[in-house]
Design an enzyme around this catalytic site. Structure first.
Site, short mmCIF file in Angstrom:
data_model
loop_
_atom_site.label_atom_id
_atom_site.label_comp_id
_atom_site.label_asym_id
_atom_site.label_seq_id
_atom_site.Cartn_x
_atom_site.Cartn_y
_atom_site.Cartn_z
N HIS A 1 -34.69 75.53 -39.45
CA HIS A 1 -34.39 76.75 -40.22
C HIS A 1 -32.91 76.75 -40.58
O HIS A 1 -32.07 76.42 -39.74
CB HIS A 1 -34.73 77.98 -39.35
CG HIS A 1 -34.69 79.27 -40.10
ND1 HIS A 1 -33.51 79.90 -40.43
CD2 HIS A 1 -35.68 80.06 -40.59
CE1 HIS A 1 -33.79 81.02 -41.10
NE2 HIS A 1 -35.11 81.14 -41.21
N HIS B 1 -40.02 80.39 -45.93
CA HIS B 1 -39.75 81.80 -45.64
C HIS B 1 -39.33 82.41 -46.96
O HIS B 1 -38.38 81.94 -47.58
CB HIS B 1 -38.58 81.94 -44.66
CG HIS B 1 -38.95 81.68 -43.23
ND1 HIS B 1 -38.08 81.88 -42.19
CD2 HIS B 1 -40.13 81.27 -42.68
CE1 HIS B 1 -38.68 81.58 -41.06
NE2 HIS B 1 -39.92 81.20 -41.32
N ASP C 1 -40.48 86.91 -45.01
CA ASP C 1 -39.54 86.91 -43.89
C ASP C 1 -39.27 88.36 -43.50
O ASP C 1 -40.19 89.15 -43.44
CB ASP C 1 -38.29 86.11 -44.28
CG ASP C 1 -37.60 85.51 -43.07
OD1 ASP C 1 -37.92 85.93 -41.96
OD2 ASP C 1 -36.75 84.65 -43.24
N HIS C 2 -38.05 88.70 -43.25
CA HIS C 2 -37.76 90.08 -42.82
C HIS C 2 -38.20 91.07 -43.89
O HIS C 2 -38.31 90.72 -45.06
CB HIS C 2 -36.27 90.26 -42.61
CG HIS C 2 -35.68 89.25 -41.69
ND1 HIS C 2 -34.36 88.97 -41.65
CD2 HIS C 2 -36.26 88.42 -40.78
CE1 HIS C 2 -34.12 88.03 -40.74
NE2 HIS C 2 -35.27 87.67 -40.20
N TYR D 1 -38.92 93.37 -38.70
CA TYR D 1 -40.28 92.84 -38.52
C TYR D 1 -41.35 93.93 -38.42
O TYR D 1 -42.21 93.89 -37.55
CB TYR D 1 -40.32 91.90 -37.31
CG TYR D 1 -39.72 90.54 -37.64
CD1 TYR D 1 -40.46 89.60 -38.35
CD2 TYR D 1 -38.41 90.22 -37.29
CE1 TYR D 1 -39.92 88.37 -38.68
CE2 TYR D 1 -37.86 88.99 -37.62
CZ TYR D 1 -38.62 88.06 -38.31
OH TYR D 1 -38.08 86.85 -38.65
N CYS E 1 -35.68 78.87 -46.06
CA CYS E 1 -35.63 80.33 -45.97
C CYS E 1 -34.79 80.88 -47.13
O CYS E 1 -33.58 80.70 -47.17
CB CYS E 1 -35.04 80.74 -44.63
SG CYS E 1 -34.92 82.53 -44.44
C1 CS2 Z 1 -35.04 84.68 -38.48
C2 CS2 Z 1 -34.71 83.66 -37.43
O1 CS2 Z 1 -34.75 84.45 -40.73
C3 CS2 Z 1 -35.49 84.24 -39.80
O2 CS2 Z 1 -36.54 83.67 -39.97
O3 CS2 Z 1 -35.88 85.69 -38.10
O4 CS2 Z 1 -34.70 84.30 -36.22
C4 CS2 Z 1 -35.58 82.44 -37.31
O5 CS2 Z 1 -36.78 82.80 -36.73
C5 CS2 Z 1 -34.97 81.35 -36.45
O6 CS2 Z 1 -33.70 81.05 -36.89
C6 CS2 Z 1 -35.82 80.09 -36.44
O7 CS2 Z 1 -35.39 79.26 -35.44
MN MN Z 2 -36.07 82.88 -42.23
#
Ligand code: CS2
Ligand code: MN
Length: 359
Positions: free
Chosen positions: A206, A271, A316-317, A330, A244
């Site tokens: 990530h 993501h 993602d978030h 989340y 992401c």
């Molecule tokens: C986060 C991170 O952006 C995301 O996905 O929630 O916590 C992610 O889960 C970690 O960096 C993955 O190792």
């Molecule tokens: Mn992410």
């Protein structure tokens, strides 16, 4: 594209598996054993327990996020070998349980960093917020303390047992340059990727969030050039990325849609989320909709469609909306809206493509 949804486990999440199952098109949950400290081998009984529970709800456990990496591995200490051996055993067990992708990150000390978890927006919703000046001028110890007091949940990477050692960790990282971190990452990959390959499990790093150094700590998975360098460290399809859009998108110089095209064969997990950036380096997490943020989500999804992405994807978030109280970023509601936005775009691309081929 195979849609999945992050779930933190019974007693650790406000969301129920039955509700996740009701979001259209969701096939599985993205899970982890959050109570196992980084560096420890995951116990088989616990893996099987989650598997049974999730599968009973009609969902799969194909994607794990994260198996966290012990700091000694990132620091390159002699004790790393023991932790890498544990990591390998965990990979083997997860493969046996049917897991296909492991997401992880290589950020020193912290996972994602924000200055506010529930920043109020004009419409009354709240969202994760990053204030650049505050990070630049804060003592990380005080900031962490303030943020954790505002949340009844433990955030990934901010677990109390890790925070206790914070000042020692900062001391240790003083000697570690970005180049050291690259070579520690290479050392780790050279040991684990052959095992992942043998067990047919894809490793997906990530990106750093935000994609620049915070509190003087080195960060390397930050942009296109560095992702390319990462992929070359061990040039094997099992060494891949979690692309992401929100983490990378916090730096407006990052063109995420372009990265989707460039790294297509090595993206095992997507993501998707939006973020609104400001000239002073601040950013806030918005709804997924393109016009609400700075990342062109339309173009990101279009690139996935055009490259015939068949890997896993998750929203993602999300913001906290409709009065929902949840883990920061989340909740159920906004992430479910995000999924429907992604599906809407996907269907439109799919149908316009088949119309093109008819005419
Ligand atoms: C986060 C991170 O952006 C995301 O996905 O929630 O916590 C992610 O889960 C970690 O960096 C993955 O190792
Ligand atoms: Mn992410």
């Amino acid at each position: 594209m195979r849609m999945v949804f992050r779930w933190f486990g019974t007693g650790n999440d406000t969301i129920e598996l039955e509700h996740i199952k009701q979001i259209p098109g969701v096939e599985g949950v993205v899970w982890s054993l959050h109570d196992i400290p980084a560096g420890e081998e995951w116990p088989n009984e616990k893996i099987i327990e989650v598997k049974k529970q999730v599968e009973k709800s009609g969902l799969n456990i194909d994607v794990v996020e994260s198996v966290n990496i012990h700091e000694d591995i990132k620091l390159g200490l002699p004790s790393r070998d023991r932790y890498i051996t544990n990591y390998i055993k965990t990979i083997e067990k997860l493969a046996q349980a049917g897991v296909k992708v492991i997401c992880y990150n290589f950020m020193p000390v912290f996972d994602w960093t924000r200055t506010e978890l529930f920043k109020e927006m004009d419409d009354g919703s709240t969202a994760l917020f990053f204030e650049n000046e505050k990070i630049k001028n804060s003592d990380p110890m005080k900031l962490v303390d303030m943020i954790s007091r505002n949340s009844s949940f433990t955030m990934p990477g901010w677990e109390p047992e890790r925070l206790e050692h914070l000042s020692k960790l900062f001391e240790q990282y003083k000697q570690v340059t970005e180049e050291d971190l690259w070579s520690n990452l290479q050392y780790f990959l050279e040991r684990i990727i052959p095992v992942a390959k043998e067990n047919d499990i894809k490793m997906a790093i990530h990106p750093d969030d935000p994609p620049w150094s915070v509190f003087g700590l080195p960060r390397i998975i930050t942009n296109k050039q560095n992702i390319q360098r990462f992929l070359n460290l061990v040039d094997d399809p099992y060494n891949g990325v979690t692309l992401c859009s929100g983490s990378l998108g916090a730096n407006p110089d990052n063109d995420v849609a372009d990265m989707v095209r460039k790294f297509t064969n090595r993206i095992h997990f997507a993501h998707i989320r939006n973020v609104k950036t400001y000239d002073n380096g601040d950013f806030i997490e918005t709804s997924h909709r393109t016009e609400d943020g700075t990342v062109d989500i339309y173009n990101v999804v279009k690139s996935y469609h055009e490259t015939q992405f068949s890997g896993y994807v998750r929203p993602d978030h999300g913001r906290h909306i409709w009065g929902e109280r949840s883990r920061p970023g989340y909740g159920l509601n906004d992430r479910a809206l995000g999924i429907m936005y992604i599906w809407g775009l996907w269907e439109a691309f799919k149908k316009s493509k088949s119309e093109d081929s008819v005419t």
